[in-house]
Design an enzyme around this catalytic site. Structure first.
Site, mmCIF file in Angstrom:
data_model
loop_
_atom_site.group_PDB
_atom_site.id
_atom_site.type_symbol
_atom_site.label_atom_id
_atom_site.label_comp_id
_atom_site.label_asym_id
_atom_site.label_seq_id
_atom_site.Cartn_x
_atom_site.Cartn_y
_atom_site.Cartn_z
ATOM 1 N N ARG A 184 0.775 -1.238 0.000
ATOM 2 C CA ARG A 184 0.000 0.000 0.000
ATOM 3 C C ARG A 184 0.805 1.286 0.000
ATOM 4 O O ARG A 184 0.251 2.355 -0.225
ATOM 5 C CB ARG A 184 -1.002 -0.018 1.162
ATOM 6 N N GLN A 234 2.052 -13.909 4.929
ATOM 7 C CA GLN A 234 1.322 -13.591 3.701
ATOM 8 C C GLN A 234 2.317 -13.305 2.590
ATOM 9 O O GLN A 234 1.938 -13.062 1.463
ATOM 10 C CB GLN A 234 0.465 -12.335 3.909
ATOM 11 N N ILE A 247 5.448 -13.603 -0.157
ATOM 12 C CA ILE A 247 5.758 -14.565 -1.205
ATOM 13 C C ILE A 247 7.244 -14.499 -1.553
ATOM 14 O O ILE A 247 7.679 -15.045 -2.544
ATOM 15 C CB ILE A 247 4.905 -14.252 -2.457
ATOM 16 N N ASP A 248 8.031 -13.810 -0.698
ATOM 17 C CA ASP A 248 9.423 -13.518 -1.050
ATOM 18 C C ASP A 248 10.443 -14.546 -0.571
ATOM 19 O O ASP A 248 11.614 -14.487 -0.947
ATOM 20 C CB ASP A 248 9.811 -12.110 -0.558
ATOM 21 N N HIS A 267 -0.025 -17.232 0.995
ATOM 22 C CA HIS A 267 -0.238 -16.732 -0.366
ATOM 23 C C HIS A 267 0.732 -17.332 -1.376
ATOM 24 O O HIS A 267 0.945 -16.768 -2.445
ATOM 25 C CB HIS A 267 -0.162 -15.194 -0.370
ATOM 26 N N CYS A 304 -1.831 -28.732 -15.163
ATOM 27 C CA CYS A 304 -1.380 -30.050 -14.673
ATOM 28 C C CYS A 304 -0.602 -29.957 -13.359
ATOM 29 O O CYS A 304 -0.259 -30.971 -12.767
ATOM 30 C CB CYS A 304 -0.550 -30.765 -15.731
ATOM 31 N N CYS A 353 3.122 -24.459 -20.532
ATOM 32 C CA CYS A 353 3.677 -25.685 -19.953
ATOM 33 C C CYS A 353 4.190 -26.607 -21.065
ATOM 34 O O CYS A 353 3.504 -26.833 -22.059
ATOM 35 C CB CYS A 353 2.583 -26.384 -19.151
ATOM 36 N N SER A 406 -1.268 -4.644 7.014
ATOM 37 C CA SER A 406 -2.342 -3.663 7.192
ATOM 38 C C SER A 406 -3.636 -4.362 7.598
ATOM 39 O O SER A 406 -4.619 -3.707 7.906
ATOM 40 C CB SER A 406 -2.545 -2.883 5.901
ATOM 41 N N ASN A 409 3.558 -2.528 13.643
ATOM 42 C CA ASN A 409 3.120 -2.050 12.328
ATOM 43 C C ASN A 409 3.143 -0.525 12.276
ATOM 44 O O ASN A 409 2.583 0.124 13.148
ATOM 45 C CB ASN A 409 1.695 -2.563 12.048
HETATM 46 P P1 CNA Z 1 0.308 -4.192 3.218
HETATM 47 O O1 CNA Z 1 -1.142 -4.017 3.049
HETATM 48 O O2 CNA Z 1 1.228 -3.482 2.265
HETATM 49 O O3 CNA Z 1 0.674 -3.712 4.686
HETATM 50 C C1 CNA Z 1 1.997 -3.592 5.122
HETATM 51 C C2 CNA Z 1 1.983 -2.886 6.464
HETATM 52 O O4 CNA Z 1 3.298 -2.911 6.982
HETATM 53 C C3 CNA Z 1 1.546 -1.424 6.375
HETATM 54 O O5 CNA Z 1 0.488 -1.207 7.278
HETATM 55 C C4 CNA Z 1 2.818 -0.628 6.779
HETATM 56 O O6 CNA Z 1 2.519 0.479 7.577
HETATM 57 C C5 CNA Z 1 3.613 -1.641 7.561
HETATM 58 N N1 CNA Z 1 5.070 -1.519 7.455
HETATM 59 C C6 CNA Z 1 5.812 -1.280 6.344
HETATM 60 N N2 CNA Z 1 7.126 -1.329 6.644
HETATM 61 C C7 CNA Z 1 7.216 -1.595 7.961
HETATM 62 C C8 CNA Z 1 8.314 -1.768 8.859
HETATM 63 N N3 CNA Z 1 9.595 -1.691 8.451
HETATM 64 N N4 CNA Z 1 8.040 -2.030 10.162
HETATM 65 C C9 CNA Z 1 6.755 -2.101 10.608
HETATM 66 N N5 CNA Z 1 5.680 -1.955 9.797
HETATM 67 C C10 CNA Z 1 5.915 -1.708 8.500
HETATM 68 O O7 CNA Z 1 0.750 -5.706 3.213
HETATM 69 P P2 CNA Z 1 -0.052 -6.983 3.672
HETATM 70 O O8 CNA Z 1 0.935 -8.061 3.814
HETATM 71 O O9 CNA Z 1 -0.978 -6.682 4.775
HETATM 72 O O10 CNA Z 1 -0.922 -7.219 2.369
HETATM 73 C C11 CNA Z 1 -1.179 -8.401 1.982
HETATM 74 C C12 CNA Z 1 -0.678 -8.782 0.570
HETATM 75 C C13 CNA Z 1 0.490 -8.068 -0.015
HETATM 76 C C14 CNA Z 1 -0.237 -10.177 0.689
HETATM 77 O O11 CNA Z 1 -0.997 -10.918 -0.207
HETATM 78 C C15 CNA Z 1 1.215 -10.245 0.287
HETATM 79 O O12 CNA Z 1 1.475 -11.464 -0.364
HETATM 80 C C16 CNA Z 1 1.411 -9.130 -0.663
HETATM 81 N N6 CNA Z 1 2.778 -8.633 -0.778
HETATM 82 C C17 CNA Z 1 3.859 -9.399 -0.416
HETATM 83 C C18 CNA Z 1 5.152 -8.891 -0.487
HETATM 84 C C19 CNA Z 1 6.321 -9.742 -0.067
HETATM 85 O O13 CNA Z 1 6.284 -10.971 -0.187
HETATM 86 N N7 CNA Z 1 7.375 -9.138 0.473
HETATM 87 C C20 CNA Z 1 5.363 -7.590 -0.947
HETATM 88 C C21 CNA Z 1 4.238 -6.831 -1.323
HETATM 89 C C22 CNA Z 1 2.955 -7.370 -1.237
HETATM 90 ZN ZN ZN Z 2 0.952 -28.506 -17.543
#
Ligand code: CNA
Ligand code: ZN
Length: 254
Positions: free
Chosen positions: A39, A104, A106-107, A122, A133, A155, A197, A221
């Site tokens: 976000r 959540q 995927i990294d 996720h 397949c 594929c 979030s 957060n």
């Molecule tokens: P989000 O909605 O982007 O929320 C992230 C939250 O983290 C926000 O509220 C920020 O304020 C807070 N934040 C950011 N940096 C910091 C920090 N250093 N310390 C503390 N708080 C911090 O992300 P969600 O994970 O809630 O959203 C879900 C989706 C986004 C999932 O499906 C993920 O798979 C997907 N996603 C994943 C990645 C990844 O794998 N790194 C990256 C971007 C999105």
């Molecule tokens: Zn296949």
């Protein structure tokens, strides 16, 4: 909210007293590794439209659009290394203080940091899968195909569409992982929520479930979430710093 050092002290105390700790992480835990969260402005997600799973299946154009976005995301993820927050959670697990790590993300950075019991709600960007397949590839193999200019790889077994092994929007959640996550949430007596979030369902229901079952919650957060009222301790400070200090503090008293 109390001062920062009061909250750290309180969090360390909760951690020490807890018998079953579960962690629940989101994109915010990886921003300090250089991966944009969902976000915050300027990130990959800001510049691309979300392609739903249905759209991906329905048209060549949607698949090309999807892979364009992923190509950029791969670039961001390629050089990313675990940060202090990932390392602290891996350490907690080694100390026998963390039962479950639900993410959540995927990294793959939790695994890189040494966590072994990771529930990926996720899916993962480290692999690609045939939607027809189920054949799996290391993501690098598919990336090499994308680099040749083919942004709709098929594929080699069944000609089905190839997609990263992640859960797209409007794609159903992996059942086994969701079940395990709920089990962990209802069994724990302390849940650490880091960097989410809490706006994506059903993932956001995990902390709610832990609270319903009687667990205490610690939220780390930067921004507010709709469930802050459930938490005993809230940190707006950076996850790396907070988790790092919590684990260091715990080591000194156990
Ligand atoms: P989000 O909605 O982007 O929320 C992230 C939250 O983290 C926000 O509220 C920020 O304020 C807070 N934040 C950011 N940096 C910091 C920090 N250093 N310390 C503390 N708080 C911090 O992300 P969600 O994970 O809630 O959203 C879900 C989706 C986004 C999932 O499906 C993920 O798979 C997907 N996603 C994943 C990645 C990844 O794998 N790194 C990256 C971007 C999105
Ligand atoms: Zn296949």
């Amino acid at each position: 909210m109390g001062t920062y050092s009061q909250r750290i002290e309180q969090a360390i105390k909760l951690l020490k007293e807890a018998k079953h700790v579960t962690a629940f992480t989101g994109a915010g835990i990886s921003t300090e590794s250089g991966i944009s969260d969902f976000r915050s402005p300027g990130g990959v997600w800001d510049r691309y439209r979300i392609v739903t799973f249905q759209e991906f299946l329905a048209s060549h154009e949607a698949r090309v659009e999807y892979w364009e976005m992923k190509k950029e995301l791969f670039r961001e993820m390629k050089d990313a290394r675990p940060n202090k927050a990932h390392t602290a959670l891996a350490e907690l697990e080694k100390m026998g203080k963390l039962d479950c790590l639900i993410t959540q993300n995927i990294d793959g950075l939790h695994q890189d940091a040494g966590s072994s019991n990771v529930i990926e709600l996720h899916g993962t960007n480290r692999k690609a899968v045939c939607v027809k397949c189920g054949k799996l590839w290391p993501i690098e193999e598919i990336q090499a195909i994308l680099e040749t200019g083919n942004l709709d790889p098929l594929c080699d077994v069944c000609n089905g569409f190839v997609k990263p092994a992640t859960i797209s929007f409007v794609q159903s959640m992996p059942e086994k992982e969701m079940l395990k996550a709920y089990e962990c949430a209802s069994r724990c007596d302390l849940l650490l929520m880091i960097g989410s979030s809490l706006q994506v369902e059903p993932a956001a229901s995990i902390p709610r479930e832990a609270h319903r079952a009687g667990a205490k919650l610690i939220f780390i957060n930067r921004s507010e979430t709709p469930y802050d009222f459930l938490a005993s301790v809230i940190f707006r400070e950076d996850a790396g710093q907070v988790l790092g200090e919590m684990v260091e503090g715990l080591k000194k008293i156990i």
